[in-house]
Enzyme design. Structure first.
Site, mmCIF file in Angstrom:
data_model
loop_
_atom_site.group_PDB
_atom_site.id
_atom_site.type_symbol
_atom_site.label_atom_id
_atom_site.label_comp_id
_atom_site.label_asym_id
_atom_site.label_seq_id
_atom_site.Cartn_x
_atom_site.Cartn_y
_atom_site.Cartn_z
ATOM 1 N N HIS A 364 0.828 -1.215 0.000
ATOM 2 C CA HIS A 364 0.000 0.000 0.000
ATOM 3 C C HIS A 364 0.853 1.253 0.000
ATOM 4 O O HIS A 364 0.546 2.236 -0.660
ATOM 5 C CB HIS A 364 -0.920 0.009 1.224
ATOM 6 C CG HIS A 364 -2.104 -0.872 1.043
ATOM 7 N ND1 HIS A 364 -2.821 -1.384 2.081
ATOM 8 C CD2 HIS A 364 -2.687 -1.317 -0.081
ATOM 9 C CE1 HIS A 364 -3.805 -2.125 1.604
ATOM 10 N NE2 HIS A 364 -3.734 -2.096 0.296
ATOM 11 N N GLU A 605 1.512 -10.874 -22.537
ATOM 12 C CA GLU A 605 2.451 -10.795 -21.415
ATOM 13 C C GLU A 605 3.000 -12.141 -20.972
ATOM 14 O O GLU A 605 3.708 -12.228 -19.983
ATOM 15 C CB GLU A 605 1.857 -10.013 -20.235
ATOM 16 C CG GLU A 605 0.437 -10.341 -19.861
ATOM 17 C CD GLU A 605 -0.123 -9.414 -18.780
ATOM 18 O OE1 GLU A 605 0.598 -8.564 -18.252
ATOM 19 O OE2 GLU A 605 -1.300 -9.571 -18.459
ATOM 20 N N ASP A 629 5.353 -8.194 -17.172
ATOM 21 C CA ASP A 629 5.191 -9.633 -16.984
ATOM 22 C C ASP A 629 5.914 -10.418 -18.067
ATOM 23 O O ASP A 629 6.482 -11.470 -17.799
ATOM 24 C CB ASP A 629 3.704 -10.001 -16.973
ATOM 25 C CG ASP A 629 3.115 -9.824 -15.588
ATOM 26 O OD1 ASP A 629 3.767 -10.278 -14.625
ATOM 27 O OD2 ASP A 629 2.049 -9.212 -15.463
ATOM 28 N N CYS A 676 2.288 -1.326 -22.872
ATOM 29 C CA CYS A 676 1.883 -0.616 -21.654
ATOM 30 C C CYS A 676 2.740 -0.994 -20.445
ATOM 31 O O CYS A 676 2.446 -0.606 -19.327
ATOM 32 C CB CYS A 676 0.411 -0.841 -21.357
ATOM 33 S SG CYS A 676 -0.013 -2.559 -21.070
HETATM 34 C C1 PEP Z 1 2.723 -5.606 -17.506
HETATM 35 O O1 PEP Z 1 2.758 -6.763 -17.061
HETATM 36 O O2 PEP Z 1 3.598 -5.122 -18.243
HETATM 37 C C2 PEP Z 1 1.603 -4.714 -17.180
HETATM 38 C C3 PEP Z 1 1.468 -3.558 -17.765
HETATM 39 O O3 PEP Z 1 0.744 -5.119 -16.230
HETATM 40 P P1 PEP Z 1 1.069 -5.128 -14.655
HETATM 41 O O4 PEP Z 1 2.356 -4.375 -14.457
HETATM 42 O O5 PEP Z 1 -0.085 -4.477 -13.991
HETATM 43 O O6 PEP Z 1 1.176 -6.574 -14.361
HETATM 44 MG MG MG Z 2 0.976 -7.654 -16.234
#
Ligand code: PEP
Ligand code: MG
Length: 759
Positions: A364, A605, A629, A676
């Protein structure tokens, strides 16, 4: 043997300073193995010599006086070969010579075992006997195991000693670096302020048969109320920095104190005749143990919340409750476990950085510090708290490193970095309203990743072109139960209406792995390979359908929603999810809502999705690469584990190859594809992605202008050539070196790429 080992390791863990630790080790090893001598040498990294630091059996006056060269004697041999040397008759060994004043001449057999921490030989542990006999396998195994287990304690104690300037000058004499994981990006320099727990739960003993049960219960209730008030106040203190939704994290915290949870159990123990302090500690201990044994990272971290709450209530019961501390401006708050309430008790604006020994990017406190823009390092397990108090620290939230005890040159180097960053950020402000276009006219689309409302507010000021990833699990974490369809719809509507007509890509609930909800505990041996993301929501259509309907409901009239599915590994998962999306649309339309069908996309991912990218792309409207990921799964490196953090790199050739493969596959069906993960917000990463053909990048708001700046300075042609140049390189360090050389050759401003000439 195992029992003895455990006991020694535990004792060492409870001992603070280096001298006492070394003394304890030699004493206990000599006793446990019943040998004539146990001696410990530490490597002095400045003088590059092994120094005798502790002995039980040899001349104690030689401590600190006798030292050996890097490859000298049996000690140097064990250290340089990084393996045990087990000799029946050490004196017959060619490397043996008499060391005056040490008194080892009467001992024949010798076993020398190197003490290695994070690939560095810290020292050598030696046992010796009068008799001529080789130490047996179990003795050798014992010493090797012990050395491996105590190496971390020695490293930490060395660091403490050095910073205090009292002890042995070891490897961290100057320019010490402590490694953790990234909690929130940014760099800062400031004085360390140690955040300590309110009271010590361990020091309370259980007392039975109290006279006045009512008074005891009353005292507990008063303490409980006082803590509730403290937490509420801490939340209020942060109200300028946080949106109401984010403050809900404090409600989750308060919820744990409810009568039916911890509070109720403590009262039960009091009514059984135990005193309040003892009852509290008993209950907290049980909860803490229960949570800390959980496999799930999110729930394990709740153990620290429980402990913190317990300490707070105890401090009120003991009437030694400290008033919230005023900390001076420029404080780097460091602590074993920092939690939101602690932050709320300070003047948050005086905090320039946070470093927590426990926790991960999902704690958190990390979520809050990202929202507040405070550079944060989590999981800095070796941080010598006491020794660092009041000392100047450099916190690098980009890399997860903390530096202490710097030489003037290094200090200047980091001061410059911090200053440069400030200047850079300031200089970027005028780019807010400018497009992300390369000098040769190639337009990139820059969108943001959001979770908390403050991300939204920040990104609006920065000219983001929409949301490329809205992590819906973040608002779920601020509830004490699954939010209802209407509650969710309200939250989603805010995001959609703020950005409309720009699109908002909402990712369906991505829990599991290292993210879970207090109200959906998941216990697994291998959570990252387990019940995660789409696997959970497809198994729970009742949860999934509520979320989908909430998203769609929220989009009515705005029509700027895109839905994205996390952790897809097969076409059938995509098809099943699409079926539920269509079902939700139909249900809402039957209810009279005017729902425009949103685009549905898939996150790439996991390696399976990389190799199925073509098929997935044909079945959906867009792809988005979750490089965080993807890097983790391609390299088999836990993204939250500080021990392997050095191995985690999105510039590893295998990761780059997969990124290239994905875009090539997406192009076959003309399916738009974006990125992303964090690589999109990294200047070098962004240029490489552009060169590969990615046109849309989604990143944290904090990276947006930096990336816009590099895109505006870098031609598409340069980026494409760069991708060509590194295409066949086989090692990440070579990739980095070639990129740096190419940027230099083209007279690019390296600072904008986060590259310094001497790093
Ligand atoms: C990722 O895995 O790159 C992603 C954008 O998702 P998160 O970081 O929330 O797992
Ligand atoms: Mg991810």
């Amino acid at each position: 043997m195992l029992k003895i080992l455990r006991k020694i390791v535990q004792e060492v863990g409870n001992t603070g300073d280096l001298d006492s630790i070394l003394h304890l080790i030699t004493l206990r090893v000599k006793q446990s193995l019943e040998v004539d001598v146990c001696t410990l040498f530490l490597f002095d990294f400045e003088n590059r010599r092994y120094v005798l630091m502790s002995t039980d059996g040899l001349n104690k006056r030689a401590i600190g006086q006798v030292s050996l060269g890097e490859t000298e004697w049996i000690i140097g041999l064990a250290g340089s070969r990084e393996e045990p040397i087990n000799l029946e008759d050490a004196q017959g060994h060619p490397d043996f010579h008499y060391l005056p004043g040490i008194g080892e001449d009467e001992f024949k057999s010798m076993l020398a075992v190197p003490i290695i921490h994070q690939r560095k030989v810290l020292g050598v542990l030696v046992i010796q006997n009068h008799e001529t006999r080789k130490f047996n396998e179990s003795e050798e195994a014992f010493l090797v195991t012990l050395s491996a287990q105590i190496a971390g304690n020695i490293a930490q104690a060395e660091a403490s000693g050095v910073v205090e300037g009292k002890h042995f000058s070891g490897q961290v004499a100057t320019n010490s670096r402590f490694d953790g994981v990234r909690g929130a990006s940014g760099m800062a320099i400031g004085k360390a302020y140690v955040c300590t727990p309110a009271a010590d739960l361990k020091s309370v003993t259980l007392k039975k048969a109290i006279d006045d049960i009512d008074a005891e219960e009353q005292a507990f209730m008063v303490a409980l109320d006082a803590v509730r008030e403290d937490i509420a106040k801490a939340g209020e203190r942060l109200s300028d920095a946080l949106r109401p939704e984010e403050q809900a994290l404090f409600d989750v915290y308060l919820g744990m104190l409810e009568d039916h949870a911890i509070g109720g159990e403590v009262v039960k123990h009091i009514r059984d005749g135990n005193w309040a302090q003892g009852s509290l500690c008993m209950v907290i201990k049980n909860y803490e143990q229960h949570f800390s044994e959980m496999e799930d990272a999110y729930l394990r971290e709740r153990a620290s919340d429980i402990r913190d709450l317990g300490q707070r209530v105890l401090s009120h019961l003991q009437t030694n409750h400290a008033v919230p501390t005023e900390i001076p401006y420029g404080a780097v708050v460091i602590g074993e476990e920092i939690n939101p309430t602690m932050l709320g008790e300070f003047q948050a604006r005086n905090v320039v950085a946070l470093v927590s020994m426990q926790g991960s990017a999902n704690s958190h406190i990390a979520i809050l510090s990202r929202a507040m823009g405070i550079p944060t390092v989590m999981g800095a397990v070796d941080l010598p708290l006491r020794a660092l108090a009041g000392k100047e620290l450099v916190v690098d939230g980009y890399s997860g490193h903390v530096y202490a005890n710097l030489t003037p040159e290094k200090r200047q180097y980091y001061t410059n970095l911090v200053e440069e960053e400030k200047v850079l950020v300031k200089g970027l402000e005028n780019l807010k309203d400018k497009p992300a276009i390369t000098p040769d006219g190639h337009k990139m689309s820059l969108v943001v990743n959001t979770g908390l409302m403050s991300d939204v507010v920040r990104s609006q000021d920065l000219g983001a072109e929409g949301v490329g990833l809205y992590r819906t699990e973040v608002p779920f974490m601020t509830f004490g139960r699954f939010p209802s369809e209407i509650e969710q719809a309200e939250i989603y509507r805010q995001q959609l209406s703020i950005f409309a007509p720009q699109t908002v890509t909402m990712r369906t609930l991505d829990i599991g792995g290292d993210k879970s909800l207090p109200y959906l505990p998941i216990k697994e041996d291998n959570p990252f390979l387990g019940w995660r993301g789409i696997r959970i929501t497809l198994d729970h259509p009742e949860i999934f359908l509520v979320q989908l309907r909430a998203m769609l409901r929220a989009s009515e009239g705005l029509n700027n929603l895109k839905i994205m599915l996390p952790m897809i590994t097969s076409i059938s998962e995509l098809q099943a999810a699409k079926y539920l999306i269509h079902r939700s649309i139909n249900e809402l339309r039957e209810d009279g809502l005017e729902i425009v069908e949103p685009e549905v996309g898939v996150m790439i991912e996991v390696p399976a999705a990389v190799y199925q990218a073509h098929h997935l792309a044909k079945e959906c409207d867009f792809l988005s690469v979750g490089s965080n990921d993807l890097t983790q799964y391609i390299l088999a490196v836990d993204r939250n584990n500080p021990r392997v953090a050095e191995l985690y790199s999105s510039l590893h050739p295998a990761v780059l190859m997969s990124l290239k493969h994905i875009i090539e596959q997406a192009k076959r069906s003309d399916t738009p594809v974006s990125v992303c993960g964090e690589i999109a917000g990294d200047p070098i990463g962004a240029i490489l992605l552009m060169g590969m053909g990615y046109k849309k990048l989604s990143m944290n708001a904090a990276s947006l202008l930096k990336i816009k700046a590099v895109i505006r300075e870098t031609s598409l042609e340069f980026a494409q050539n760069l991708v060509e140049k590194i295409a066949d390189l086989d090692d990440e360090s070579i990739v980095q070196a070639v990129i740096k050389a190419e940027l230099k050759r083209s007279n690019m401003d390296l600072k904008h790429f986060g590259i310094r000439d001497n790093n």
